[in-house]
Design an enzyme around this catalytic site. Structure first.
Site, mmCIF file in Angstrom:
data_model
loop_
_atom_site.group_PDB
_atom_site.id
_atom_site.type_symbol
_atom_site.label_atom_id
_atom_site.label_comp_id
_atom_site.label_asym_id
_atom_site.label_seq_id
_atom_site.Cartn_x
_atom_site.Cartn_y
_atom_site.Cartn_z
ATOM 1 N N GLY A 17 0.824 -1.210 0.000
ATOM 2 C CA GLY A 17 0.000 0.000 0.000
ATOM 3 C C GLY A 17 0.858 1.260 0.000
ATOM 4 N NE ARG A 21 -7.138 6.862 2.731
ATOM 5 C CZ ARG A 21 -8.029 5.928 3.032
ATOM 6 N NH1 ARG A 21 -9.044 6.219 3.811
ATOM 7 N NH2 ARG A 21 -7.916 4.705 2.558
ATOM 8 C CG ASP A 111 -3.361 -1.834 5.810
ATOM 9 O OD1 ASP A 111 -3.813 -2.987 5.969
ATOM 10 O OD2 ASP A 111 -3.756 -1.071 4.908
ATOM 11 C CD GLU A 162 -14.349 -5.826 -1.917
ATOM 12 O OE1 GLU A 162 -13.993 -4.770 -1.363
ATOM 13 O OE2 GLU A 162 -14.271 -6.924 -1.339
ATOM 14 C CB ALA A 370 23.246 13.710 44.864
ATOM 15 N NE ARG A 430 37.660 17.090 48.487
ATOM 16 C CZ ARG A 430 36.881 16.392 49.289
ATOM 17 N NH1 ARG A 430 35.816 15.773 48.814
ATOM 18 N NH2 ARG A 430 37.153 16.305 50.564
HETATM 19 C C1 UD1 Z 1 -10.279 -5.132 1.210
HETATM 20 C C2 UD1 Z 1 -11.241 -6.242 0.841
HETATM 21 C C3 UD1 Z 1 -12.588 -5.962 1.484
HETATM 22 C C4 UD1 Z 1 -12.433 -5.844 2.989
HETATM 23 C C5 UD1 Z 1 -11.391 -4.799 3.329
HETATM 24 C C6 UD1 Z 1 -11.091 -4.823 4.793
HETATM 25 C C7 UD1 Z 1 -10.597 -6.976 -1.388
HETATM 26 C C8 UD1 Z 1 -10.926 -6.909 -2.839
HETATM 27 N N1 UD1 Z 1 -11.395 -6.278 -0.594
HETATM 28 O O1 UD1 Z 1 -10.794 -3.957 0.640
HETATM 29 O O2 UD1 Z 1 -13.502 -7.007 1.200
HETATM 30 O O3 UD1 Z 1 -13.662 -5.526 3.586
HETATM 31 O O4 UD1 Z 1 -10.152 -5.064 2.636
HETATM 32 O O5 UD1 Z 1 -10.295 -3.735 5.127
HETATM 33 O O6 UD1 Z 1 -9.670 -7.663 -1.014
HETATM 34 N N2 UD1 Z 1 -2.882 -4.158 -1.472
HETATM 35 C C9 UD1 Z 1 -1.729 -4.407 -2.159
HETATM 36 N N3 UD1 Z 1 -1.735 -4.338 -3.522
HETATM 37 C C10 UD1 Z 1 -2.863 -4.056 -4.218
HETATM 38 C C11 UD1 Z 1 -4.047 -3.802 -3.501
HETATM 39 C C12 UD1 Z 1 -4.018 -3.859 -2.131
HETATM 40 O O7 UD1 Z 1 -0.689 -4.693 -1.562
HETATM 41 O O8 UD1 Z 1 -2.801 -4.035 -5.458
HETATM 42 C C13 UD1 Z 1 -2.875 -4.234 -0.001
HETATM 43 C C14 UD1 Z 1 -3.117 -2.876 0.636
HETATM 44 O O9 UD1 Z 1 -1.896 -2.234 0.904
HETATM 45 C C15 UD1 Z 1 -3.849 -3.216 1.899
HETATM 46 C C16 UD1 Z 1 -4.606 -4.470 1.540
HETATM 47 O O10 UD1 Z 1 -3.960 -5.026 0.423
HETATM 48 O O11 UD1 Z 1 -2.972 -3.520 2.945
HETATM 49 C C17 UD1 Z 1 -6.070 -4.200 1.249
HETATM 50 O O12 UD1 Z 1 -6.177 -3.365 0.146
HETATM 51 P P1 UD1 Z 1 -7.236 -2.206 0.068
HETATM 52 O O13 UD1 Z 1 -7.111 -1.552 -1.243
HETATM 53 O O14 UD1 Z 1 -7.160 -1.361 1.275
HETATM 54 O O15 UD1 Z 1 -8.570 -3.081 0.085
HETATM 55 P P2 UD1 Z 1 -9.998 -2.570 0.454
HETATM 56 O O16 UD1 Z 1 -10.578 -1.897 -0.698
HETATM 57 O O17 UD1 Z 1 -9.977 -1.861 1.734
#
Ligand code: UD1
Ligand code: CA
Length: 453
Positions: A17, A21, A111, A162, A370, A430
Protein backbone atom coordinates in the site's frame (compact mmCIF):
# COMPACT_ATOMS: atom_id res chain seq x y z
CA UNK A 1 -2.92 -25.18 17.11
CA UNK A 2 -1.54 -28.70 17.40
CA UNK A 3 -3.40 -30.06 14.34
CA UNK A 4 -2.56 -27.15 12.06
CA UNK A 5 1.13 -27.13 12.90
CA UNK A 6 1.51 -30.46 11.11
CA UNK A 7 0.26 -28.81 7.92
CA UNK A 8 2.80 -26.73 6.01
CA UNK A 9 1.86 -23.08 5.89
CA UNK A 10 2.89 -20.11 3.78
CA UNK A 11 1.82 -16.64 4.87
CA UNK A 12 1.55 -13.93 2.23
CA UNK A 13 1.68 -10.52 3.87
CA UNK A 14 0.50 -7.64 1.70
CA UNK A 15 2.48 -4.49 2.37
CA UNK A 16 2.38 -2.78 -1.01
CA UNK A 17 0.00 0.00 0.00
CA UNK A 18 1.08 3.57 -0.64
CA UNK A 19 -0.48 4.87 2.55
CA UNK A 20 -1.04 8.36 1.12
CA UNK A 21 -3.52 9.25 3.84
CA UNK A 22 -0.83 8.88 6.49
CA UNK A 23 0.82 12.00 4.99
CA UNK A 24 4.20 10.65 5.91
CA UNK A 25 7.70 10.23 4.55
CA UNK A 26 7.68 6.85 6.32
CA UNK A 27 5.88 3.94 4.62
CA UNK A 28 2.57 3.25 6.34
CA UNK A 29 3.39 -0.25 7.57
CA UNK A 30 6.53 1.02 9.33
CA UNK A 31 4.49 3.28 11.59
CA UNK A 32 4.45 1.91 15.10
CA UNK A 33 1.76 0.56 17.36
CA UNK A 34 2.86 -0.20 20.93
CA UNK A 35 6.45 0.59 19.97
CA UNK A 36 6.61 -1.97 17.17
CA UNK A 37 6.01 -1.48 13.44
CA UNK A 38 2.64 -2.62 12.10
CA UNK A 39 4.60 -4.89 9.76
CA UNK A 40 6.33 -6.51 12.75
CA UNK A 41 3.01 -7.05 14.52
CA UNK A 42 1.64 -8.94 11.52
CA UNK A 43 4.83 -10.98 11.07
CA UNK A 44 4.89 -11.91 14.75
CA UNK A 45 1.26 -13.05 14.72
CA UNK A 46 1.74 -15.07 11.51
CA UNK A 47 4.79 -16.81 12.96
CA UNK A 48 2.75 -17.47 16.11
CA UNK A 49 0.12 -19.20 13.98
CA UNK A 50 2.76 -21.60 12.67
CA UNK A 51 3.50 -20.06 9.27
CA UNK A 52 6.86 -21.61 8.44
CA UNK A 53 7.34 -19.59 5.26
CA UNK A 54 6.55 -15.93 4.89
CA UNK A 55 6.26 -13.95 1.66
CA UNK A 56 6.10 -10.18 2.04
CA UNK A 57 4.69 -8.28 -0.93
CA UNK A 58 6.03 -4.72 -1.13
CA UNK A 59 5.59 -1.84 -3.52
CA UNK A 60 8.32 -0.57 -5.82
CA UNK A 61 11.24 1.06 -4.05
CA UNK A 62 10.18 -0.10 -0.61
CA UNK A 63 13.67 -1.03 0.54
CA UNK A 64 13.05 0.02 4.11
CA UNK A 65 9.88 -2.09 4.32
CA UNK A 66 11.86 -5.11 3.06
CA UNK A 67 14.63 -4.38 5.56
CA UNK A 68 12.19 -4.26 8.49
CA UNK A 69 10.57 -7.50 7.32
CA UNK A 70 13.96 -9.23 7.21
CA UNK A 71 14.93 -7.84 10.60
CA UNK A 72 11.84 -9.44 12.17
CA UNK A 73 11.70 -12.56 9.99
CA UNK A 74 15.14 -13.21 8.44
CA UNK A 75 13.77 -16.20 6.50
CA UNK A 76 11.06 -14.11 4.79
CA UNK A 77 11.04 -13.77 1.01
CA UNK A 78 10.37 -10.33 -0.43
CA UNK A 79 8.28 -9.92 -3.59
CA UNK A 80 7.61 -6.67 -5.39
CA UNK A 81 4.21 -5.82 -6.81
CA UNK A 82 5.13 -3.34 -9.52
CA UNK A 83 1.56 -2.22 -10.33
CA UNK A 84 -1.27 -2.05 -7.80
CA UNK A 85 -3.97 -4.02 -9.56
CA UNK A 86 -5.82 -5.38 -6.54
CA UNK A 87 -5.45 -7.75 -3.61
CA UNK A 88 -5.44 -10.96 -5.71
CA UNK A 89 -2.83 -9.46 -8.01
CA UNK A 90 -0.77 -8.58 -4.94
CA UNK A 91 -0.92 -12.16 -3.62
CA UNK A 92 0.13 -13.44 -7.05
CA UNK A 93 3.32 -11.40 -6.79
CA UNK A 94 4.42 -14.25 -4.52
CA UNK A 95 3.70 -16.82 -7.25
CA UNK A 96 6.99 -18.68 -6.94
CA UNK A 97 6.36 -19.23 -3.23
CA UNK A 98 2.72 -20.27 -3.82
CA UNK A 99 3.84 -22.71 -6.51
CA UNK A 100 6.05 -24.56 -4.06
CA UNK A 101 2.97 -26.29 -2.74
CA UNK A 102 1.78 -25.71 0.82
CA UNK A 103 -1.20 -27.09 2.70
CA UNK A 104 -2.30 -23.71 4.02
CA UNK A 105 -1.92 -20.23 2.58
CA UNK A 106 -2.63 -17.36 4.98
CA UNK A 107 -3.17 -13.93 3.44
CA UNK A 108 -2.75 -10.98 5.78
CA UNK A 109 -2.59 -7.18 5.48
CA UNK A 110 0.34 -5.38 7.08
CA UNK A 111 -1.86 -2.37 7.80
CA UNK A 112 -4.15 -4.51 9.99
CA UNK A 113 -1.76 -5.09 12.87
CA UNK A 114 -3.89 -6.39 15.72
CA UNK A 115 -5.04 -9.71 14.29
CA UNK A 116 -3.79 -12.29 16.77
CA UNK A 117 -1.91 -15.53 16.20
CA UNK A 118 -4.96 -17.36 17.61
CA UNK A 119 -7.20 -15.84 14.95
CA UNK A 120 -4.80 -16.78 12.14
CA UNK A 121 -4.63 -20.27 13.63
CA UNK A 122 -8.46 -20.43 13.69
CA UNK A 123 -8.52 -19.67 9.95
CA UNK A 124 -6.06 -22.51 9.37
CA UNK A 125 -8.24 -24.76 11.49
CA UNK A 126 -11.09 -24.02 9.03
CA UNK A 127 -8.91 -25.44 6.23
CA UNK A 128 -7.97 -28.45 8.34
CA UNK A 129 -11.72 -28.96 8.78
CA UNK A 130 -12.16 -29.31 5.01
CA UNK A 131 -12.85 -25.78 3.73
CA UNK A 132 -10.98 -24.56 0.64
CA UNK A 133 -11.25 -20.95 1.78
CA UNK A 134 -11.77 -19.55 5.30
CA UNK A 135 -12.71 -15.90 5.54
CA UNK A 136 -12.21 -13.68 8.57
CA UNK A 137 -15.45 -11.79 9.08
CA UNK A 138 -16.61 -9.19 11.58
CA UNK A 139 -19.70 -7.16 12.33
CA UNK A 140 -18.69 -3.52 12.12
CA UNK A 141 -20.61 -0.75 13.79
CA UNK A 142 -20.76 0.81 10.32
CA UNK A 143 -20.09 -1.60 7.45
CA UNK A 144 -19.83 1.12 4.76
CA UNK A 145 -16.76 0.57 2.59
CA UNK A 146 -16.20 -3.07 3.50
CA UNK A 147 -16.82 -6.14 1.38
CA UNK A 148 -19.96 -7.95 2.60
CA UNK A 149 -19.89 -11.64 3.37
CA UNK A 150 -22.83 -13.37 1.68
CA UNK A 151 -23.58 -16.62 3.51
CA UNK A 152 -24.98 -19.65 1.72
CA UNK A 153 -27.56 -22.15 2.95
CA UNK A 154 -24.83 -24.33 4.49
CA UNK A 155 -23.67 -21.40 6.66
CA UNK A 156 -20.41 -20.90 4.76
CA UNK A 157 -19.77 -17.84 2.57
CA UNK A 158 -21.06 -18.03 -1.02
CA UNK A 159 -19.30 -14.84 -2.03
CA UNK A 160 -17.85 -11.56 -0.84
CA UNK A 161 -19.31 -8.49 -2.47
CA UNK A 162 -17.28 -5.29 -2.45
CA UNK A 163 -19.26 -2.21 -1.43
CA UNK A 164 -18.91 -0.66 -4.89
CA UNK A 165 -20.41 -3.76 -6.53
CA UNK A 166 -23.10 -4.47 -3.95
CA UNK A 167 -26.87 -4.22 -4.47
CA UNK A 168 -28.91 -2.29 -1.89
CA UNK A 169 -29.97 -5.59 -0.33
CA UNK A 170 -26.36 -6.73 -0.10
CA UNK A 171 -25.32 -3.39 1.38
CA UNK A 172 -27.84 -3.99 4.17
CA UNK A 173 -25.79 -7.01 5.31
CA UNK A 174 -23.59 -6.28 8.30
CA UNK A 175 -21.28 -9.27 8.21
CA UNK A 176 -18.16 -7.88 6.56
CA UNK A 177 -14.84 -9.12 5.29
CA UNK A 178 -11.83 -8.27 7.44
CA UNK A 179 -9.61 -8.93 4.42
CA UNK A 180 -7.55 -11.68 5.99
CA UNK A 181 -8.19 -15.19 4.68
CA UNK A 182 -6.85 -18.72 4.51
CA UNK A 183 -6.75 -20.72 1.27
CA UNK A 184 -6.14 -24.38 0.59
CA UNK A 185 -2.58 -24.33 -0.74
CA UNK A 186 -3.23 -27.10 -3.25
CA UNK A 187 -5.77 -25.07 -5.22
CA UNK A 188 -4.87 -21.50 -4.25
CA UNK A 189 -2.84 -20.75 -7.35
CA UNK A 190 -5.56 -22.13 -9.65
CA UNK A 191 -8.19 -19.99 -7.88
CA UNK A 192 -6.06 -16.85 -7.95
CA UNK A 193 -5.22 -17.30 -11.63
CA UNK A 194 -8.93 -17.60 -12.44
CA UNK A 195 -9.79 -14.24 -10.86
CA UNK A 196 -10.67 -11.54 -13.39
CA UNK A 197 -11.09 -7.80 -12.93
CA UNK A 198 -14.81 -7.83 -13.74
CA UNK A 199 -15.93 -5.25 -11.21
CA UNK A 200 -16.54 -1.58 -10.59
CA UNK A 201 -12.89 -0.92 -9.72
CA UNK A 202 -11.43 -3.10 -12.53
CA UNK A 203 -9.25 -4.75 -9.90
CA UNK A 204 -8.25 -8.35 -9.26
CA UNK A 205 -10.16 -9.03 -6.05
CA UNK A 206 -8.82 -11.67 -3.69
CA UNK A 207 -12.34 -11.88 -2.33
CA UNK A 208 -13.49 -13.49 -5.61
CA UNK A 209 -11.66 -16.64 -4.48
CA UNK A 210 -14.71 -17.44 -2.33
CA UNK A 211 -17.28 -17.60 -5.16
CA UNK A 212 -14.75 -19.36 -7.40
CA UNK A 213 -14.12 -22.05 -4.80
CA UNK A 214 -17.87 -22.53 -4.43
CA UNK A 215 -18.34 -22.79 -8.20
CA UNK A 216 -15.84 -25.64 -8.16
CA UNK A 217 -17.82 -27.46 -5.53
CA UNK A 218 -15.44 -26.73 -2.67
CA UNK A 219 -16.52 -25.86 0.87
CA UNK A 220 -15.96 -22.44 2.38
CA UNK A 221 -16.00 -21.30 6.00
CA UNK A 222 -15.71 -18.16 8.04
CA UNK A 223 -14.65 -17.10 11.51
CA UNK A 224 -15.89 -13.96 13.24
CA UNK A 225 -13.49 -11.60 15.04
CA UNK A 226 -14.21 -8.54 17.21
CA UNK A 227 -14.16 -5.32 15.18
CA UNK A 228 -11.33 -3.87 17.26
CA UNK A 229 -9.05 -6.78 16.36
CA UNK A 230 -9.41 -6.34 12.61
CA UNK A 231 -9.21 -2.55 12.47
CA UNK A 232 -7.08 -1.33 9.60
CA UNK A 233 -4.94 1.78 9.56
CA UNK A 234 -5.22 4.28 6.74
CA UNK A 235 -4.57 7.54 8.56
CA UNK A 236 -3.17 8.78 11.86
CA UNK A 237 -6.58 8.88 13.51
CA UNK A 238 -6.95 5.15 12.90
CA UNK A 239 -3.33 4.66 14.00
CA UNK A 240 -4.23 6.27 17.32
CA UNK A 241 -7.34 4.11 17.64
CA UNK A 242 -5.19 1.03 17.04
CA UNK A 243 -2.69 2.23 19.63
CA UNK A 244 -5.48 2.75 22.16
CA UNK A 245 -6.72 -0.78 21.61
CA UNK A 246 -3.20 -2.23 21.86
CA UNK A 247 -2.53 -0.29 25.07
CA UNK A 248 -5.79 -1.33 26.66
CA UNK A 249 -4.90 -4.95 25.93
CA UNK A 250 -1.31 -4.62 27.24
CA UNK A 251 -2.43 -2.96 30.48
CA UNK A 252 -5.06 -5.59 31.00
CA UNK A 253 -2.50 -8.37 30.46
CA UNK A 254 -0.15 -6.70 32.96
CA UNK A 255 -2.90 -6.28 35.57
CA UNK A 256 -4.27 -9.80 35.15
CA UNK A 257 -0.67 -10.97 35.48
CA UNK A 258 -0.51 -9.45 38.96
CA UNK A 259 0.80 -5.92 38.40
CA UNK A 260 -0.83 -2.90 40.03
CA UNK A 261 -1.28 0.02 37.65
CA UNK A 262 -2.49 2.95 39.71
CA UNK A 263 -3.64 4.95 36.69
CA UNK A 264 -3.60 2.39 33.87
CA UNK A 265 -4.70 4.84 31.19
CA UNK A 266 -1.49 6.87 31.73
CA UNK A 267 0.91 3.94 31.40
CA UNK A 268 2.37 3.08 27.99
CA UNK A 269 3.45 -0.52 27.53
CA UNK A 270 5.32 -1.60 24.40
CA UNK A 271 4.49 -4.86 22.68
CA UNK A 272 6.50 -7.75 24.07
CA UNK A 273 7.27 -6.10 27.42
CA UNK A 274 7.37 -8.56 30.31
CA UNK A 275 5.85 -7.38 33.59
CA UNK A 276 5.95 -9.67 36.61
CA UNK A 277 3.77 -10.28 39.61
CA UNK A 278 3.37 -7.71 42.39
CA UNK A 279 4.96 -5.04 40.26
CA UNK A 280 3.63 -1.57 41.03
CA UNK A 281 3.56 0.99 38.25
CA UNK A 282 2.68 4.52 39.28
CA UNK A 283 1.06 7.07 36.93
CA UNK A 284 2.68 8.38 33.74
CA UNK A 285 5.24 5.69 33.09
CA UNK A 286 6.56 4.50 29.72
CA UNK A 287 7.61 0.85 29.52
CA UNK A 288 9.25 0.90 26.08
CA UNK A 289 10.32 -1.89 23.77
CA UNK A 290 12.42 -4.71 25.17
CA UNK A 291 11.70 -4.14 28.88
CA UNK A 292 11.39 -6.78 31.53
CA UNK A 293 10.15 -5.87 35.01
CA UNK A 294 10.66 -8.67 37.51
CA UNK A 295 8.37 -9.57 40.41
CA UNK A 296 7.92 -7.07 43.19
CA UNK A 297 9.61 -4.15 41.43
CA UNK A 298 8.20 -0.63 41.69
CA UNK A 299 8.29 1.92 38.90
CA UNK A 300 7.50 5.32 40.35
CA UNK A 301 5.72 8.10 38.48
CA UNK A 302 7.10 9.76 35.33
CA UNK A 303 9.79 7.18 34.60
CA UNK A 304 10.80 6.28 31.05
CA UNK A 305 12.23 2.82 30.35
CA UNK A 306 13.48 1.25 27.12
CA UNK A 307 15.33 -2.03 26.69
CA UNK A 308 15.80 -2.27 30.44
CA UNK A 309 15.73 -5.14 32.92
CA UNK A 310 14.46 -4.25 36.39
CA UNK A 311 15.21 -7.03 38.85
CA UNK A 312 13.04 -8.42 41.66
CA UNK A 313 12.08 -5.83 44.23
CA UNK A 314 14.05 -3.08 42.51
CA UNK A 315 12.91 0.54 42.69
CA UNK A 316 12.93 3.01 39.82
CA UNK A 317 12.09 6.71 39.84
CA UNK A 318 10.18 8.93 40.13
CA UNK A 319 11.52 10.71 37.03
CA UNK A 320 14.11 8.08 36.16
CA UNK A 321 15.29 7.18 32.69
CA UNK A 322 16.50 3.67 31.92
CA UNK A 323 17.93 3.41 28.42
CA UNK A 324 18.71 0.25 26.44
CA UNK A 325 21.07 -2.11 28.22
CA UNK A 326 20.24 -0.87 31.71
CA UNK A 327 20.15 -3.90 33.99
CA UNK A 328 19.16 -3.51 37.64
CA UNK A 329 19.66 -6.51 39.86
CA UNK A 330 17.58 -7.51 42.86
CA UNK A 331 16.53 -4.61 45.11
CA UNK A 332 18.71 -2.09 43.32
CA UNK A 333 17.49 1.49 43.56
CA UNK A 334 17.55 4.15 40.86
CA UNK A 335 16.06 7.41 42.04
CA UNK A 336 14.91 10.73 40.66
CA UNK A 337 16.61 12.40 37.69
CA UNK A 338 18.93 9.47 37.14
CA UNK A 339 19.80 8.19 33.66
CA UNK A 340 21.24 4.70 33.19
CA UNK A 341 22.50 3.42 29.83
CA UNK A 342 24.16 0.09 28.96
CA UNK A 343 25.06 -0.48 32.58
CA UNK A 344 24.74 -3.18 35.15
CA UNK A 345 23.61 -2.08 38.60
CA UNK A 346 24.34 -4.77 41.19
CA UNK A 347 21.98 -6.15 43.78
CA UNK A 348 21.08 -3.63 46.45
CA UNK A 349 23.14 -0.87 44.86
CA UNK A 350 21.77 2.67 45.17
CA UNK A 351 21.91 5.41 42.56
CA UNK A 352 19.49 7.74 44.21
CA UNK A 353 19.68 11.21 42.71
CA UNK A 354 20.71 13.30 39.70
CA UNK A 355 23.21 10.89 38.19
CA UNK A 356 24.36 9.62 34.79
CA UNK A 357 25.66 6.06 34.64
CA UNK A 358 26.65 4.95 31.12
CA UNK A 359 28.76 1.98 29.96
CA UNK A 360 29.39 0.98 33.56
CA UNK A 361 29.22 -1.81 36.07
CA UNK A 362 28.16 -0.89 39.58
CA UNK A 363 28.85 -3.59 42.18
CA UNK A 364 26.37 -5.00 44.66
CA UNK A 365 25.49 -2.70 47.57
CA UNK A 366 27.54 0.15 46.13
CA UNK A 367 26.31 3.68 46.81
CA UNK A 368 26.50 6.33 44.14
CA UNK A 369 26.01 9.83 45.53
CA UNK A 370 23.97 12.65 44.05
CA UNK A 371 25.30 14.21 40.88
CA UNK A 372 27.87 11.52 40.04
CA UNK A 373 28.66 11.30 36.35
CA UNK A 374 30.46 8.58 34.45
CA UNK A 375 32.37 10.45 31.74
CA UNK A 376 32.12 7.68 29.17
CA UNK A 377 32.59 9.51 25.88
CA UNK A 378 35.43 11.54 24.42
CA UNK A 379 33.55 12.60 21.33
CA UNK A 380 34.77 9.55 19.40
CA UNK A 381 34.68 6.41 21.54
CA UNK A 382 32.85 5.08 24.58
CA UNK A 383 34.75 3.78 27.63
CA UNK A 384 33.84 1.59 30.59
CA UNK A 385 33.63 2.44 34.26
CA UNK A 386 33.80 -0.43 36.74
CA UNK A 387 32.73 0.20 40.33
CA UNK A 388 33.29 -2.63 42.81
CA UNK A 389 30.91 -4.10 45.36
CA UNK A 390 30.27 -1.91 48.40
CA UNK A 391 32.12 1.04 46.93
CA UNK A 392 30.99 4.54 47.89
CA UNK A 393 31.21 7.31 45.33
CA UNK A 394 30.76 10.71 46.95
CA UNK A 395 28.42 13.39 45.71
CA UNK A 396 29.20 15.30 42.53
CA UNK A 397 32.14 13.17 41.46
CA UNK A 398 33.18 12.66 37.84
CA UNK A 399 34.54 9.24 36.95
CA UNK A 400 36.55 9.66 33.76
CA UNK A 401 36.41 6.34 31.89
CA UNK A 402 38.10 4.00 31.38
CA UNK A 403 38.45 3.75 35.14
CA UNK A 404 37.98 1.24 37.96
CA UNK A 405 36.90 1.93 41.53
CA UNK A 406 37.90 -1.07 43.64
CA UNK A 407 35.63 -3.00 45.98
CA UNK A 408 34.84 -1.13 49.15
CA UNK A 409 36.75 1.95 47.97
CA UNK A 410 35.63 5.46 48.87
CA UNK A 411 35.67 8.42 46.50
CA UNK A 412 35.51 11.79 48.22
CA UNK A 413 32.78 14.20 47.16
CA UNK A 414 33.51 16.44 44.25
CA UNK A 415 36.38 14.31 42.97
CA UNK A 416 37.41 14.03 39.36
CA UNK A 417 38.75 10.48 39.17
CA UNK A 418 41.01 9.75 36.22
CA UNK A 419 43.05 6.81 37.58
CA UNK A 420 41.99 3.45 39.02
CA UNK A 421 41.28 3.35 42.76
CA UNK A 422 42.46 0.34 44.77
CA UNK A 423 39.99 -1.69 46.83
CA UNK A 424 39.20 -0.17 50.22
CA UNK A 425 41.25 3.00 49.45
CA UNK A 426 40.09 6.60 49.73
CA UNK A 427 40.54 8.63 46.57
CA UNK A 428 40.32 12.41 46.53
CA UNK A 429 40.65 14.23 43.28
CA UNK A 430 39.78 17.83 44.04
CA UNK A 431 41.39 21.16 44.92
CA UNK A 432 42.69 21.51 48.46
CA UNK A 433 40.54 23.65 50.70
CA UNK A 434 42.18 26.96 51.68
CA UNK A 435 41.06 28.88 54.79
CA UNK A 436 41.88 32.53 55.65
CA UNK A 437 40.85 33.29 59.24
CA UNK A 438 38.86 36.54 59.67
CA UNK A 439 38.90 37.30 55.95
CA UNK A 440 35.14 37.56 55.60
CA UNK A 441 34.75 39.92 58.51
CA UNK A 442 37.47 42.21 57.16
CA UNK A 443 35.94 42.11 53.73
CA UNK A 444 32.52 43.11 55.04
CA UNK A 445 33.99 45.92 57.10
CA UNK A 446 35.82 47.31 54.07
CA UNK A 447 32.68 47.19 51.92
CA UNK A 448 30.44 48.84 54.55
CA UNK A 449 32.95 51.63 55.06
CA UNK A 450 33.04 52.32 51.30
CA UNK A 451 29.25 52.56 51.14
CA UNK A 452 29.26 54.98 54.11
CA UNK A 453 31.77 57.31 52.34
C1 UD1 B 1 -10.28 -5.13 1.21
C2 UD1 B 1 -11.24 -6.24 0.84
C3 UD1 B 1 -12.59 -5.96 1.48
C4 UD1 B 1 -12.43 -5.84 2.99
C5 UD1 B 1 -11.39 -4.80 3.33
C6 UD1 B 1 -11.09 -4.82 4.79
C7 UD1 B 1 -10.60 -6.98 -1.39
C8 UD1 B 1 -10.93 -6.91 -2.84
N1 UD1 B 1 -11.39 -6.28 -0.59
O1 UD1 B 1 -10.79 -3.96 0.64
O2 UD1 B 1 -13.50 -7.01 1.20
O3 UD1 B 1 -13.66 -5.53 3.59
O4 UD1 B 1 -10.15 -5.06 2.64
O5 UD1 B 1 -10.29 -3.74 5.13
O6 UD1 B 1 -9.67 -7.66 -1.01
N2 UD1 B 1 -2.88 -4.16 -1.47
C9 UD1 B 1 -1.73 -4.41 -2.16
N3 UD1 B 1 -1.74 -4.34 -3.52
C10 UD1 B 1 -2.86 -4.06 -4.22
C11 UD1 B 1 -4.05 -3.80 -3.50
C12 UD1 B 1 -4.02 -3.86 -2.13
O7 UD1 B 1 -0.69 -4.69 -1.56
O8 UD1 B 1 -2.80 -4.04 -5.46
C13 UD1 B 1 -2.87 -4.23 0.00
C14 UD1 B 1 -3.12 -2.88 0.64
O9 UD1 B 1 -1.90 -2.23 0.90
C15 UD1 B 1 -3.85 -3.22 1.90
C16 UD1 B 1 -4.61 -4.47 1.54
O10 UD1 B 1 -3.96 -5.03 0.42
O11 UD1 B 1 -2.97 -3.52 2.94
C17 UD1 B 1 -6.07 -4.20 1.25
O12 UD1 B 1 -6.18 -3.37 0.15
P1 UD1 B 1 -7.24 -2.21 0.07
O13 UD1 B 1 -7.11 -1.55 -1.24
O14 UD1 B 1 -7.16 -1.36 1.27
O15 UD1 B 1 -8.57 -3.08 0.08
P2 UD1 B 1 -10.00 -2.57 0.45
O16 UD1 B 1 -10.58 -1.90 -0.70
O17 UD1 B 1 -9.98 -1.86 1.73
CA1 CA C 1 -8.47 -0.94 3.10
Amino acid sequence: MSVSTKRRCLAVLLAAGEGKRMRSATPKVLHKVAGRSMLAHALTALAGAGAESIAVVVGPGAGDVAAEALRIAPQAEIFTQTERLGTAHAVLAARTALARGYDDILVAFADTPLVTAETFAALRAGLAGGAAVTVLAFEPENPAGYGRVLLGPDGGPDAIREEKDASPAEKAIRLSNAGVMALDGHIALALLDAIEPNNAQKEYYLTDAVALARSRGARTAHRVAPEAEVMGVNDRVQLAACEARAQAAARRTAMLGGATLQAPETVFIAAGAKIGQDVTIEPNVVIGPGCEIADGATIHAFSHLEGAYVGPGANVGPFARLRPGARLEKKAKVGNFVEIKKSHIGAGAKVSHLTYIGDATVGAEANIGAGVVTCNYDGFDKFQTVIGDNAFVGTNSSLVAPVKIGEGAFVGSGSVITRDVAPDALALGRGQQVEKPGWAKAFRAKKTKKKGD
